[in-house]
Motif scaffolding. Structure first.
Motif, short mmCIF file in Angstrom:
data_model
loop_
_atom_site.label_atom_id
_atom_site.label_comp_id
_atom_site.label_asym_id
_atom_site.label_seq_id
_atom_site.Cartn_x
_atom_site.Cartn_y
_atom_site.Cartn_z
N LYS A 1 0.86 -1.16 -0.21
CA LYS A 1 -0.16 -0.06 0.36
C LYS A 1 0.96 0.86 -0.20
CE LYS A 1 -4.27 -1.57 0.10
NZ LYS A 1 -5.51 -1.76 -0.33
N LYS A 2 1.99 1.24 0.61
CA LYS A 2 3.00 2.76 1.16
C LYS A 2 3.90 2.63 -0.30
CE LYS A 2 6.96 3.90 3.37
NZ LYS A 2 7.55 3.08 4.21
N LEU B 1 11.09 -6.81 0.33
CA LEU B 1 9.99 -6.13 0.42
C LEU B 1 10.71 -5.04 1.80
CD1 LEU B 1 7.62 -9.11 1.30
CD2 LEU B 1 7.64 -7.67 -0.70
N ARG B 2 11.49 -5.58 3.07
CA ARG B 2 11.99 -4.57 3.97
C ARG B 2 12.68 -3.84 3.44
NH1 ARG B 2 11.46 -6.78 8.94
NH2 ARG B 2 11.34 -8.39 8.71
N ILE B 3 13.62 -3.42 2.27
CA ILE B 3 14.69 -2.50 2.04
C ILE B 3 13.37 -1.55 0.89
CG2 ILE B 3 16.08 -2.14 -0.38
CD1 ILE B 3 17.39 -4.95 0.63
N LEU B 4 12.42 -2.18 0.01
CA LEU B 4 10.88 -0.90 -0.84
C LEU B 4 10.73 -0.45 0.77
CD1 LEU B 4 10.13 -3.89 -3.52
CD2 LEU B 4 12.13 -1.70 -3.51
N ASP B 5 10.52 -0.80 1.46
CA ASP B 5 9.76 -0.07 2.14
C ASP B 5 10.73 1.02 3.28
OD1 ASP B 5 7.75 0.38 4.36
OD2 ASP B 5 8.84 -0.95 6.17
N ALA B 6 11.85 0.69 3.36
CA ALA B 6 12.73 1.31 4.18
C ALA B 6 13.15 2.66 2.21
CB ALA B 6 13.74 1.17 4.95
N TYR B 7 13.33 2.48 1.58
CA TYR B 7 13.55 3.32 0.62
C TYR B 7 12.20 2.59 -0.84
CZ TYR B 7 17.89 3.23 3.13
OH TYR B 7 18.41 3.14 4.55
N PRO B 8 12.15 3.43 -0.89
CA PRO B 8 10.38 3.26 -2.01
C PRO B 8 10.79 3.48 -2.85
CG PRO B 8 9.61 4.38 -0.04
CD PRO B 8 10.68 4.63 0.21
N GLU B 9 11.80 4.42 -3.09
CA GLU B 9 12.10 5.11 -4.30
C GLU B 9 13.17 4.05 -5.26
OE1 GLU B 9 13.15 6.22 -1.87
OE2 GLU B 9 15.36 6.05 -1.36
N MET B 10 13.85 3.38 -4.37
CA MET B 10 14.29 2.17 -5.58
C MET B 10 13.48 1.41 -6.77
SD MET B 10 17.69 1.64 -3.78
CE MET B 10 18.17 2.77 -2.85
N LEU B 11 12.05 1.42 -6.50
CA LEU B 11 11.54 0.65 -7.08
C LEU B 11 11.87 1.33 -8.50
CD1 LEU B 11 8.95 -0.96 -6.44
CD2 LEU B 11 7.18 1.52 -6.83
N ASN B 12 12.24 2.06 -8.20
CA ASN B 12 12.72 2.84 -10.43
C ASN B 12 14.06 1.76 -10.26
OD1 ASN B 12 10.95 4.54 -10.22
ND2 ASN B 12 12.31 6.16 -8.45
N ARG C 1 12.33 -1.60 -11.58
CA ARG C 1 10.98 -1.15 -12.74
C ARG C 1 11.98 -0.41 -13.57
NH1 ARG C 1 5.48 0.61 -10.94
NH2 ARG C 1 5.05 -1.70 -11.03
N THR C 2 12.94 -0.09 -14.09
CA THR C 2 13.21 -0.05 -15.31
C THR C 2 13.40 -0.15 -16.39
OG1 THR C 2 15.58 -0.69 -14.27
CG2 THR C 2 15.01 1.79 -14.19
N LYS C 3 13.47 -1.92 -16.44
CA LYS C 3 12.74 -2.57 -17.87
C LYS C 3 11.45 -1.93 -18.15
CE LYS C 3 15.10 -6.66 -16.03
NZ LYS C 3 14.65 -7.75 -16.45
N GLU C 4 10.85 -1.06 -17.72
CA GLU C 4 9.12 -2.02 -17.62
C GLU C 4 9.56 -0.77 -18.19
OE1 GLU C 4 6.29 -2.31 -15.00
OE2 GLU C 4 7.64 -2.70 -14.28
N LYS C 5 8.20 -0.28 -19.63
CA LYS C 5 7.74 1.02 -20.44
C LYS C 5 7.30 2.01 -18.95
CE LYS C 5 4.88 -2.49 -21.38
NZ LYS C 5 4.29 -3.39 -20.08
N PRO C 6 7.70 2.94 -19.60
CA PRO C 6 7.00 4.50 -18.94
C PRO C 6 5.67 4.40 -17.61
CG PRO C 6 7.75 5.35 -21.45
CD PRO C 6 7.67 3.75 -20.88
N SER C 7 6.67 4.22 -16.38
CA SER C 7 4.89 3.85 -15.85
C SER C 7 4.14 4.71 -15.54
CB SER C 7 5.56 2.95 -14.27
OG SER C 7 5.05 1.82 -13.49
N LYS C 8 3.22 4.66 -14.95
CA LYS C 8 1.07 5.18 -14.64
C LYS C 8 1.63 5.38 -13.71
CE LYS C 8 1.43 0.79 -16.10
NZ LYS C 8 2.03 -0.90 -15.48
N ASN C 9 2.30 4.07 -12.52
CA ASN C 9 1.83 4.44 -11.39
C ASN C 9 3.18 4.85 -10.06
OD1 ASN C 9 0.67 3.63 -8.66
ND2 ASN C 9 -0.15 1.79 -10.38
N VAL C 10 4.21 5.01 -10.89
CA VAL C 10 5.39 5.29 -9.84
C VAL C 10 5.37 6.89 -10.39
CG1 VAL C 10 7.03 3.44 -9.22
CG2 VAL C 10 6.53 4.39 -12.48
N ALA C 11 5.08 7.56 -10.65
CA ALA C 11 4.79 9.17 -11.01
C ALA C 11 5.56 9.82 -9.70
CB ALA C 11 4.32 9.24 -12.20
N THR C 12 4.57 8.91 -9.15
CA THR C 12 5.26 10.43 -7.35
C THR C 12 6.28 9.88 -7.19
OG1 THR C 12 3.33 8.32 -6.36
CG2 THR C 12 2.65 10.50 -7.11
#
Ligand code: ZN
Length: 150
Positions: free
Chosen positions: A81-82, A119-130, A133-144
């Motif tokens: 959710k975070k 999951l713990r890393i993503l929880d602490a550093y949500p920006e790691m999502l980028n 997810r770099t392999k994906e097409k420009p995303s709809k959800n990570v904009a924020t």
């Protein structure tokens, strides 16, 4: 409740029993109340009620997670959710398929230590999502979460 036949010896009239069952895992113990089983007076076989099995199975999985130092299903859901992701998007990131991820959240299946760490890393550093997810097409959800690129 109607009388059931014992699946082991075939005798009728299994007796319903209600108890608090004690389970142990790696030296830690847990007590599960309202544990329903059906006992055969003939052969002594006890059949656990299917609903009890389901409920206690979940409780035990959560218990194992706690003992193993893993995130609980509730915590996994909070991380997702975070990050603002759906179960489907999350499954894509951590692997294992949509069904598996739903099961981690519902507590039916334990995640691996590696997935727990991710999951713990993503929880602490949500920006790691980028990074992930770099392999994906420009995303709809990570904009924020993206760092300002104007
Ligand atoms: Zn029996």
């Amino acid at each position: 409740m109607k009388a059931q036949e014992c699946p082991v010896c075939g005798a009728g009239g299994l007796k319903k029993t209600l108890s608090t069952e004690r389970f142990e895992y790696k030296g830690e113990e847990i007590f599960i109340p309202d544990y329903v089983a059906y006992e055969c007076a003939e052969c002594g076989e006890a059949i656990v009620d299917p609903e009890t099995l389901k409920v206690s199975g979940k409780l035990l999985k959560e218990f194992h997670r706690q003992v193993d130092g893993l995130l609980t299903g509730k915590q996994i859901k909070q991380v997702r959710k975070k990050l603002g992701l759906t179960q489907e998007q999350m499954a894509e990131i951590v692997g294992g398929g949509l069904k598996s991820f739903a099961r981690y959240e519902s507590g039916q299946v334990c995640q691996s230590k590696g997935m727990d760490n991710l999951l713990r890393i993503l929880d602490a550093y949500p920006e790691m999502l980028n990074v992930i997810r770099t392999k994906e097409k420009p995303s709809k959800n990570v904009a924020t979460l993206t760092h300002g690129n104007t």
